[in-house]
Design a protein around this motif. Structure first.
Motif, PDB file in Angstrom:
ATOM      1  N   HIS A 177      -2.221   8.153  -7.691  1.00  0.00           N
ATOM      2  CA  HIS A 177      -2.991   9.073  -7.340  1.00  0.00           C
ATOM      3  C   HIS A 177      -4.265   8.128  -6.936  1.00  0.00           C
ATOM      4  O   HIS A 177      -5.263   8.446  -7.119  1.00  0.00           O
ATOM      5  CB  HIS A 177      -3.140   9.555  -8.453  1.00  0.00           C
ATOM      6  CG  HIS A 177      -2.579  10.722  -7.922  1.00  0.00           C
ATOM      7  ND1 HIS A 177      -2.484  11.633  -7.199  1.00  0.00           N
ATOM      8  CD2 HIS A 177      -1.663  11.206  -9.031  1.00  0.00           C
ATOM      9  CE1 HIS A 177      -0.713  12.557  -6.983  1.00  0.00           C
ATOM     10  NE2 HIS A 177      -0.531  12.196  -8.718  1.00  0.00           N
ATOM     11  N   LEU A 178      -4.461   6.480  -6.724  1.00  0.00           N
ATOM     12  CA  LEU A 178      -4.896   5.925  -6.545  1.00  0.00           C
ATOM     13  C   LEU A 178      -5.684   6.058  -5.069  1.00  0.00           C
ATOM     14  O   LEU A 178      -5.414   6.403  -3.970  1.00  0.00           O
ATOM     15  CB  LEU A 178      -5.343   4.505  -6.218  1.00  0.00           C
ATOM     16  CG  LEU A 178      -4.738   3.042  -7.726  1.00  0.00           C
ATOM     17  CD1 LEU A 178      -4.463   2.220  -7.446  1.00  0.00           C
ATOM     18  CD2 LEU A 178      -6.302   3.697  -8.915  1.00  0.00           C
ATOM     19  N   PRO A 179      -7.372   6.444  -5.514  1.00  0.00           N
ATOM     20  CA  PRO A 179      -7.938   6.582  -3.709  1.00  0.00           C
ATOM     21  C   PRO A 179      -7.847   5.539  -2.913  1.00  0.00           C
ATOM     22  O   PRO A 179      -7.325   4.587  -3.088  1.00  0.00           O
ATOM     23  CB  PRO A 179      -9.301   6.854  -4.152  1.00  0.00           C
ATOM     24  CG  PRO A 179      -9.758   7.306  -5.660  1.00  0.00           C
ATOM     25  CD  PRO A 179      -8.820   6.112  -6.280  1.00  0.00           C
ATOM     26  N   ILE A 180      -7.941   6.027  -1.480  1.00  0.00           N
ATOM     27  CA  ILE A 180      -7.377   5.023  -0.536  1.00  0.00           C
ATOM     28  C   ILE A 180      -8.139   3.650  -0.664  1.00  0.00           C
ATOM     29  O   ILE A 180      -7.923   2.791  -0.169  1.00  0.00           O
ATOM     30  CB  ILE A 180      -7.433   6.037   1.089  1.00  0.00           C
ATOM     31  CG1 ILE A 180      -5.819   6.734   0.544  1.00  0.00           C
ATOM     32  CG2 ILE A 180      -7.005   4.611   2.379  1.00  0.00           C
ATOM     33  CD1 ILE A 180      -6.337   7.725   2.074  1.00  0.00           C
ATOM     34  N   ALA A 232       1.055  -1.444   0.000  1.00  0.00           N
ATOM     35  CA  ALA A 232      -0.153   0.048   0.171  1.00  0.00           C
ATOM     36  C   ALA A 232       0.938   1.013  -0.045  1.00  0.00           C
ATOM     37  O   ALA A 232       0.568   2.663  -0.556  1.00  0.00           O
ATOM     38  CB  ALA A 232      -0.287  -0.162   1.097  1.00  0.00           C
ATOM     39  N   LYS A 233       2.047   1.222   0.782  1.00  0.00           N
ATOM     40  CA  LYS A 233       2.587   2.159   0.620  1.00  0.00           C
ATOM     41  C   LYS A 233       3.323   2.679  -0.824  1.00  0.00           C
ATOM     42  O   LYS A 233       3.177   3.987  -1.090  1.00  0.00           O
ATOM     43  CB  LYS A 233       3.919   2.240   1.726  1.00  0.00           C
ATOM     44  CG  LYS A 233       3.548   2.115   3.305  1.00  0.00           C
ATOM     45  CD  LYS A 233       4.946   1.375   4.084  1.00  0.00           C
ATOM     46  CE  LYS A 233       6.151   2.266   4.269  1.00  0.00           C
ATOM     47  NZ  LYS A 233       7.204   2.162   4.840  1.00  0.00           N
ATOM     48  N   GLN A 234       3.625   1.612  -1.470  1.00  0.00           N
ATOM     49  CA  GLN A 234       4.048   1.495  -2.975  1.00  0.00           C
ATOM     50  C   GLN A 234       3.235   2.786  -4.263  1.00  0.00           C
ATOM     51  O   GLN A 234       3.103   3.393  -4.843  1.00  0.00           O
ATOM     52  CB  GLN A 234       4.379   0.496  -3.141  1.00  0.00           C
ATOM     53  CG  GLN A 234       5.923  -0.042  -2.506  1.00  0.00           C
ATOM     54  CD  GLN A 234       5.437  -1.661  -3.255  1.00  0.00           C
ATOM     55  OE1 GLN A 234       5.685  -1.339  -4.647  1.00  0.00           O
ATOM     56  NE2 GLN A 234       5.808  -2.255  -2.490  1.00  0.00           N
ATOM     57  N   LEU A 235       1.687   2.084  -3.597  1.00  0.00           N
ATOM     58  CA  LEU A 235       0.917   2.678  -4.031  1.00  0.00           C
ATOM     59  C   LEU A 235       0.508   4.110  -3.966  1.00  0.00           C
ATOM     60  O   LEU A 235      -0.289   4.967  -4.688  1.00  0.00           O
ATOM     61  CB  LEU A 235      -0.622   1.626  -4.171  1.00  0.00           C
ATOM     62  CG  LEU A 235      -0.510   0.266  -4.981  1.00  0.00           C
ATOM     63  CD1 LEU A 235      -1.708  -0.414  -4.301  1.00  0.00           C
ATOM     64  CD2 LEU A 235      -0.191   0.187  -6.055  1.00  0.00           C
ATOM     65  N   LEU A 236       0.337   4.317  -2.653  1.00  0.00           N
ATOM     66  CA  LEU A 236       0.857   5.627  -2.083  1.00  0.00           C
ATOM     67  C   LEU A 236       1.227   6.732  -2.768  1.00  0.00           C
ATOM     68  O   LEU A 236       0.939   7.428  -3.339  1.00  0.00           O
ATOM     69  CB  LEU A 236       0.266   5.988  -0.778  1.00  0.00           C
ATOM     70  CG  LEU A 236      -0.436   5.012  -0.048  1.00  0.00           C
ATOM     71  CD1 LEU A 236      -0.840   4.616   1.757  1.00  0.00           C
ATOM     72  CD2 LEU A 236      -2.054   5.854   0.169  1.00  0.00           C
ATOM     73  N   LYS A 281      -7.126  -3.044  -3.859  1.00  0.00           N
ATOM     74  CA  LYS A 281      -6.611  -3.183  -4.945  1.00  0.00           C
ATOM     75  C   LYS A 281      -5.826  -4.848  -3.882  1.00  0.00           C
ATOM     76  O   LYS A 281      -5.490  -5.801  -4.960  1.00  0.00           O
ATOM     77  CB  LYS A 281      -5.736  -2.268  -5.563  1.00  0.00           C
ATOM     78  CG  LYS A 281      -4.556  -3.456  -6.004  1.00  0.00           C
ATOM     79  CD  LYS A 281      -4.003  -1.522  -7.300  1.00  0.00           C
ATOM     80  CE  LYS A 281      -2.517  -2.599  -8.143  1.00  0.00           C
ATOM     81  NZ  LYS A 281      -3.065  -3.342  -9.343  1.00  0.00           N
ATOM     82  N   ILE A 282      -5.496  -4.121  -2.986  1.00  0.00           N
ATOM     83  CA  ILE A 282      -4.525  -5.260  -2.172  1.00  0.00           C
ATOM     84  C   ILE A 282      -5.176  -6.329  -1.499  1.00  0.00           C
ATOM     85  O   ILE A 282      -5.038  -7.059  -0.929  1.00  0.00           O
ATOM     86  CB  ILE A 282      -3.376  -4.240  -1.077  1.00  0.00           C
ATOM     87  CG1 ILE A 282      -4.195  -4.265  -0.169  1.00  0.00           C
ATOM     88  CG2 ILE A 282      -2.764  -3.294  -1.742  1.00  0.00           C
ATOM     89  CD1 ILE A 282      -3.452  -3.012   1.073  1.00  0.00           C
ATOM     90  N   LYS A 283      -6.166  -6.754  -1.445  1.00  0.00           N
ATOM     91  CA  LYS A 283      -8.073  -7.095  -1.469  1.00  0.00           C
ATOM     92  C   LYS A 283      -7.460  -7.220   0.457  1.00  0.00           C
ATOM     93  O   LYS A 283      -7.335  -8.378   1.500  1.00  0.00           O
ATOM     94  CB  LYS A 283      -6.852  -9.137  -1.477  1.00  0.00           C
ATOM     95  CG  LYS A 283      -7.184  -8.847  -2.732  1.00  0.00           C
ATOM     96  CD  LYS A 283      -8.586  -8.846  -3.354  1.00  0.00           C
ATOM     97  CE  LYS A 283      -8.436  -8.767  -4.845  1.00  0.00           C
ATOM     98  NZ  LYS A 283      -7.712  -8.228  -5.652  1.00  0.00           N
ATOM     99  N   PHE A 284      -7.591  -5.981   1.215  1.00  0.00           N
ATOM    100  CA  PHE A 284      -7.861  -5.908   2.464  1.00  0.00           C
ATOM    101  C   PHE A 284      -9.097  -6.076   2.363  1.00  0.00           C
ATOM    102  O   PHE A 284      -9.816  -5.497   1.672  1.00  0.00           O
ATOM    103  CB  PHE A 284      -7.342  -4.219   2.772  1.00  0.00           C
ATOM    104  CG  PHE A 284      -6.750  -4.336   4.235  1.00  0.00           C
ATOM    105  CD1 PHE A 284      -5.149  -4.676   3.989  1.00  0.00           C
ATOM    106  CD2 PHE A 284      -6.894  -4.005   5.158  1.00  0.00           C
ATOM    107  CE1 PHE A 284      -4.452  -5.059   5.554  1.00  0.00           C
ATOM    108  CE2 PHE A 284      -5.736  -4.120   5.991  1.00  0.00           C
ATOM    109  CZ  PHE A 284      -5.033  -4.341   6.837  1.00  0.00           C
ATOM    110  N   TYR A 285      -9.467  -6.311   4.002  1.00  0.00           N
ATOM    111  CA  TYR A 285     -10.585  -6.054   4.725  1.00  0.00           C
ATOM    112  C   TYR A 285     -11.813  -4.917   3.765  1.00  0.00           C
ATOM    113  O   TYR A 285     -12.812  -5.502   3.402  1.00  0.00           O
ATOM    114  CB  TYR A 285     -10.771  -6.032   6.157  1.00  0.00           C
ATOM    115  CG  TYR A 285      -9.790  -7.013   6.809  1.00  0.00           C
ATOM    116  CD1 TYR A 285      -9.509  -8.095   6.460  1.00  0.00           C
ATOM    117  CD2 TYR A 285      -9.033  -6.601   7.370  1.00  0.00           C
ATOM    118  CE1 TYR A 285      -8.605  -8.906   7.012  1.00  0.00           C
ATOM    119  CE2 TYR A 285      -7.811  -6.996   8.050  1.00  0.00           C
ATOM    120  CZ  TYR A 285      -7.829  -8.361   7.533  1.00  0.00           C
ATOM    121  OH  TYR A 285      -6.344  -8.763   8.378  1.00  0.00           O
ATOM    122  N   ASN A 286     -11.954  -3.731   4.086  1.00  0.00           N
ATOM    123  CA  ASN A 286     -12.349  -2.747   3.861  1.00  0.00           C
ATOM    124  C   ASN A 286     -11.302  -1.223   4.413  1.00  0.00           C
ATOM    125  O   ASN A 286     -10.460  -1.162   5.148  1.00  0.00           O
ATOM    126  CB  ASN A 286     -13.462  -2.289   4.622  1.00  0.00           C
ATOM    127  CG  ASN A 286     -13.440  -2.378   6.029  1.00  0.00           C
ATOM    128  OD1 ASN A 286     -12.980  -1.320   6.004  1.00  0.00           O
ATOM    129  ND2 ASN A 286     -13.568  -3.830   7.094  1.00  0.00           N
TER     130      ASN A 286
END
Length: 246
Positions: free
Chosen positions: A201-204, A193-197, A210-215
């Motif tokens: 500019h993907l919204p949180i 997630a740190k890389q993607l942030l 994308k990383i298949k987190f719970y919510n």
């Protein structure tokens, strides 16, 4: 193939030698996680070269930054678990350096930026890692998780995919690394997630998906718990090399 030698002035030769020493020191401080010492050495280096900086061709400065980028990445490959993070970081920085038109004024800010980016991506698992000493089973699990962070991951599914004995591998993983496979799955996803942030500019909420987190709410809570900063604040502080599309 014959490589032609780039002719250097005496000032450029002195700079190249001094930078090689700095590069060695920065790699050492990166391995030891000493950001303050790294920045202190950069400032000392700045004091030594600032009078001659504009007598050095930009191509020499760019090559020095490329060399440092690769050197820091090589440290991560055998020292830290999250080597995939640094593979991607190296790719992004090299792309920026190779495509951007850099001036002498850009050199020192970029030098600090590169070092800060590497340190900001250090795995928060502050444990000494020697990948050469990890057992084959543990190394396989770590590598699999790092390369499949965008997929739903469960311990038993991973071990089945790798045809590893579940109970034996779980015990060995915890013994060698000090935490469970489930813990590392969550941790690796947050590192991703740190890389993607930083690099998008993907919204949180989309990053959480994308990383298949719970919510998204649970993602934000776990991110702040892990890194002591909210996802949005982390993006604000670290999004440097990524440029918005015009």
């Amino acid at each position: 193939m014959i490589f032609s030698e780039l002719e250097l002035s005496q000032v450029e030769r002195n700079f190249t030698f001094d930078f090689a020493i700095l590069e060695h020191d920065l790699s050492y401080f990166f391995e030891k996680r000493c950001l303050n010492y790294a920045l202190e050495h950069i400032h000392r280096f700045d004091d030594r070269i600032k009078d001659n900086l504009y007598n050095i061709r930009p191509v020499i400065l760019k090559e020095s930054l490329i060399s440092l980028t690769c050197d820091l990445a090589s440290v991560s490959f055998y020292r830290y678990l999250n080597m995939i993070t640094f593979v991607n970081l190296r790719k992004d920085i090299l792309h920026y350096l190779m495509t951007a038109t850099l001036t002498n004024d850009d050199f020192l800010p970029l030098l600090e930026t590169i070092v800060n980016n590497y340190f900001s991506n250090l795995d928060t698992l502050d444990i000494p890692i020697d990948s050469k000493r990890l057992s084959k089973q543990v190394a396989l699990v770590v590598y699999y998780i790092d390369n499949h962070c965008d997929e739903p991951l469960k311990t038993n599914t991973i071990l089945k995919e790798l045809t590893l004995d579940p109970e034996y591998t779980k015990r060995k993983f915890r013994k060698e690394l000090g935490f469970t496979i489930n813990f590392y799955i969550r941790h690796a996803k947050l590192q991703r997630a740190k890389q993607l942030l930083i690099n998008t500019h993907l919204p949180i909420g989309e990053i959480a998906d994308k990383i298949k987190f719970y919510n998204s709410a649970e993602f934000a809570r776990q991110f702040q718990k892990e890194f002591d900063v909210t996802p949005s604040r982390y993006r604000e502080l670290n999004q440097i090399f990524y440029k918005k599309e015009s």
